[in-house]
Design a protein around this motif. Structure first.
Motif, short mmCIF file in Angstrom:
data_model
loop_
_atom_site.label_atom_id
_atom_site.label_comp_id
_atom_site.label_asym_id
_atom_site.label_seq_id
_atom_site.Cartn_x
_atom_site.Cartn_y
_atom_site.Cartn_z
N VAL A 122 -21.14 -77.29 53.47
CA VAL A 122 -21.86 -76.46 54.46
C VAL A 122 -23.25 -76.06 53.89
CG1 VAL A 122 -21.70 -74.42 55.87
CG2 VAL A 122 -19.86 -75.78 55.79
N VAL A 123 -24.33 -76.47 54.66
CA VAL A 123 -25.78 -75.84 54.01
C VAL A 123 -26.15 -74.73 54.98
CG1 VAL A 123 -27.79 -76.52 53.59
CG2 VAL A 123 -26.05 -78.37 53.40
N LEU A 124 -26.68 -73.49 54.11
CA LEU A 124 -27.38 -72.48 54.71
C LEU A 124 -28.72 -72.53 54.47
CD1 LEU A 124 -24.60 -69.88 53.48
CD2 LEU A 124 -24.67 -71.29 55.61
N THR A 125 -29.73 -72.32 55.51
CA THR A 125 -30.92 -72.60 55.28
C THR A 125 -31.74 -71.21 56.00
OG1 THR A 125 -31.42 -73.76 57.17
CG2 THR A 125 -31.03 -75.02 55.01
N GLY A 126 -32.85 -70.86 55.43
CA GLY A 126 -33.62 -69.83 56.05
C GLY A 126 -33.44 -68.53 55.27
N TYR A 127 -34.20 -67.61 55.47
CA TYR A 127 -34.21 -66.18 54.73
C TYR A 127 -33.02 -65.53 55.54
CZ TYR A 127 -35.17 -61.28 54.00
OH TYR A 127 -34.59 -60.13 53.58
N SER A 157 -29.53 -72.51 50.33
CA SER A 157 -30.72 -73.21 49.95
C SER A 157 -31.90 -72.08 49.60
CB SER A 157 -31.22 -73.85 50.87
OG SER A 157 -32.78 -74.46 50.65
N LEU A 158 -32.26 -71.69 48.30
CA LEU A 158 -33.18 -70.91 48.04
C LEU A 158 -34.67 -71.47 48.16
CD1 LEU A 158 -31.98 -69.43 44.67
CD2 LEU A 158 -31.62 -68.54 46.84
N THR A 159 -34.83 -72.63 48.37
CA THR A 159 -36.09 -73.39 48.59
C THR A 159 -36.43 -73.08 50.04
OG1 THR A 159 -35.83 -75.09 46.94
CG2 THR A 159 -37.31 -75.55 49.03
N ASP A 206 -39.68 -70.35 53.67
CA ASP A 206 -39.44 -70.22 55.14
C ASP A 206 -40.58 -69.79 55.89
OD1 ASP A 206 -38.50 -69.06 57.62
OD2 ASP A 206 -36.72 -68.22 56.69
N LYS A 207 -41.09 -70.78 57.07
CA LYS A 207 -42.46 -70.65 57.60
C LYS A 207 -42.35 -69.16 58.31
CE LYS A 207 -41.00 -73.81 61.24
NZ LYS A 207 -41.16 -74.97 62.07
N THR A 208 -41.06 -68.69 58.88
CA THR A 208 -41.01 -67.49 59.58
C THR A 208 -41.21 -66.11 58.58
OG1 THR A 208 -38.65 -67.13 59.13
CG2 THR A 208 -39.49 -68.21 60.95
N GLN A 209 -41.34 -66.37 57.29
CA GLN A 209 -41.62 -65.43 56.28
C GLN A 209 -42.95 -65.19 55.56
OE1 GLN A 209 -39.06 -62.82 56.22
NE2 GLN A 209 -38.27 -64.00 57.81
N TRP A 210 -43.47 -66.56 55.60
CA TRP A 210 -44.82 -66.68 54.94
C TRP A 210 -45.81 -67.50 55.47
CZ3 TRP A 210 -43.61 -64.34 50.32
CH2 TRP A 210 -42.30 -64.36 49.66
N GLU A 211 -47.12 -66.91 55.49
CA GLU A 211 -48.14 -67.42 56.28
C GLU A 211 -48.47 -68.92 56.05
OE1 GLU A 211 -51.46 -65.14 56.03
OE2 GLU A 211 -50.44 -63.36 56.86
N ALA A 232 -38.11 -61.72 51.40
CA ALA A 232 -37.81 -63.17 51.28
C ALA A 232 -38.05 -63.71 49.89
CB ALA A 232 -38.21 -64.01 52.38
N PHE A 233 -38.52 -62.99 48.80
CA PHE A 233 -38.71 -63.27 47.57
C PHE A 233 -37.63 -63.11 46.80
CE2 PHE A 233 -40.11 -62.18 43.06
CZ PHE A 233 -40.77 -63.32 42.99
N LEU A 234 -36.79 -64.50 46.89
CA LEU A 234 -35.48 -64.47 46.17
C LEU A 234 -35.54 -65.52 45.15
CD1 LEU A 234 -33.17 -63.90 49.30
CD2 LEU A 234 -33.76 -61.94 47.66
N PRO A 235 -36.29 -65.63 44.31
CA PRO A 235 -36.36 -66.64 43.40
C PRO A 235 -34.88 -66.59 42.25
CG PRO A 235 -37.83 -65.28 42.53
CD PRO A 235 -37.34 -64.68 43.92
N PHE A 236 -34.54 -65.25 42.04
CA PHE A 236 -33.30 -65.00 41.29
C PHE A 236 -32.01 -64.74 42.06
CE2 PHE A 236 -37.23 -63.27 39.42
CZ PHE A 236 -36.99 -63.63 37.69
#
Length: 442
Positions: free
Chosen positions: A85-90, A339-341, A346-351, A373-377
């Motif tokens: 199961v894949v989860l995507t988006g912030y 998916s952290l990528t 995420d186009k809804t979070q970043w211009e 939405a800054f979640l690199p860690f």
């Protein structure tokens, strides 16, 4: 070809092959669709391979984002016979990792990690072993100075050695992985109490072995079963140290490589960072981690580096219990990929998600702005335990290097020639092998 013809001429083998294909078709067409579990939708799997034909193994993260456009932010993939199961988006990823921490806290069994770690250590252990090891490790790292000024002093010492090493090239080209030595030594100082000379044969051997492990972890795998009754034993200690060495070296070292590469690619951004350093840091002094509060542009650039490079695309989880999530039923033990990528792009979070743009972290007045939405860690119970150390190292090394040098492409290479598009796929996404020239600033 003759071997294949001879196989097909054997009626028994032909019947066996047909039976295997028929079973696979029945499994995927009826067993999947009529399952008592209401799994998320997803592409129809093919016999045997499932949906592997839809995934670019070099950039799985980008493939998952493309599939999400068609099947939604939660969807099911089949890797062979295995459901994922894949989860995507912030919104979805954050909800799963923050609001369902106990449900999505486990790690699946990954054969290559089982072979190396025997299910010990910090990253791929589960249950009480993971909880106890994590608590002990966090406490120990704090005692060793993580997040405190004492470790910042050791980072400054290492910065001095790194700068002297770069000066030795006298402006001539050298490879980006040369920057790896300093972050690795900081980790060794914390774990072993001392640093290595950059030319020490033992140090060079360790670098090579770490590199081989990271490449191996991005490859197909092996299998082995092993279990200990006690939580504190030598195998768990060694596995935990290996986890810390890999995490504390690969992530910061690779991010530092990317940061220098991006400054070469965008010299106007590099110049603005240097100008802010000049206004903020007293001549003859180094910027401390606290100085980041007075350096909004530099802070924004470092955050944008980490967002843009999507260093660790995802680390798989699995459900610890039967879980109801957003209208779907996920049975205990099913693999889940947050998916952290997809969060960092995420186009809804970043211009401008696919562009390197420090303005993502600046307001109209040029003040630094935190972004959820800054979640690199990552986030939640399984977030990176070395996050505070990583941020301190990255800031001190990056500012110190740009305070001392201007980084340019090697002769004959223009900014447009620098490759950002196709990273090396190991356990992390590394930049392609490239060189830089460090010009000493007055």
């Amino acid at each position: 070809m003759s071997f294949l013809i001879s196989l097909l001429s054997d009626p028994a083998l032909v019947c066996l092959l047909c039976a295997a294909v028929l079973l696979a078709v029945v499994y995927f067409s009826t067993g999947y669709k009529n399952s008592a579990f209401k799994l998320p939708p997803g592409p129809t799997p093919l016999p045997i391979i499932g949906n592997l034909h839809l995934v670019d193994l070099r950039r799985q993260d980008k493939s998952l984002m493309k599939l999400a456009e068609k099947y939604g932010p939660i969807f099911t993939l089949h890797f062979g016979f295995q459901k994922v199961v894949v989860l995507t988006g912030y919104e979805v990823v954050r909800e799963a990792l923050v609001n369902y921490t106990e449900e999505f806290v486990d790690r699946p069994s990954i054969p290559i990690f089982d072979q190396i770690q025997n299910k010990n250590g910090l990253f791929f252990s589960i249950g009480e072993l993971w909880r106890t090891t994590r608590r002990f490790t966090v406490s120990s790292m704090r005692n060793l100075g993580m997040g405190k000024q004492m470790i910042e002093g050791r980072i400054f010492e290492e910065l001095h050695f790194l700068i002297e090493m770069i000066k030795s090239f006298k402006g001539e080209p050298f490879s980006l992985p040369s920057f790896n030595c300093a972050p690795i030594n900081v980790t060794f100082i914390m774990l072993f109490g001392d640093r290595f000379d950059y030319k020490d044969p033992t140090f060079l051997t360790l670098l090579r072995l770490i590199d081989e492990i990271m490449i191996l972890l991005g490859s197909p795998n092996l299998n082995e079963k092993h279990k200990k009754d006690s939580l504190f034993h030598d195998d768990n200690l060694m596995a935990s140290i290996l986890d810390l060495v890999m995490a504390g070296t690969e992530t910061i070292a690779t991010t530092l490589q990317w940061s220098i590469l991006l400054m070469m690619k965008y010299p106007e951004i590099q110049k603005k960072v240097q100008e802010e350093i000049g206004r903020t840091v007293k001549a003859g002094s180094w910027a401390t981690y606290e100085d980041r509060r007075r350096m909004p542009y530099t802070n924004a650039v470092l955050h944008e580096v980490q967002r843009f490079i999507t260093l660790l695309p995802h680390v798989p989880r699995c459900t610890a219990v039967d879980t109801h999530f957003r209208g779907y039923f996920l049975p205990k033990g099913i693999i889940v990929i947050p998916s952290l990528t997809s969060v960092l792009l995420d186009k809804t979070q970043w211009e401008t998600p696919h562009q390197f743009n420090p303005n993502h972290f600046l307001d109209a007045e040029g003040n630094f702005v935190k972004k959820g939405a800054f979640l690199p860690f990552s986030t939640g119970r399984r977030n990176c335990i070395g996050e505070s150390l990583a941020k301190m190292e990255l800031f001190v090394f990056f500012v110190g290097l740009l305070q001392t040098f201007t980084f340019r492409p090697q002769p004959g290479v223009s900014e447009s020639d620098l490759d950002l598009t196709v990273p090396q796929t190991t356990f992390t996404l590394r930049p392609q092998p490239q060189a830089t020239c460090a010009v000493l600033r007055e």
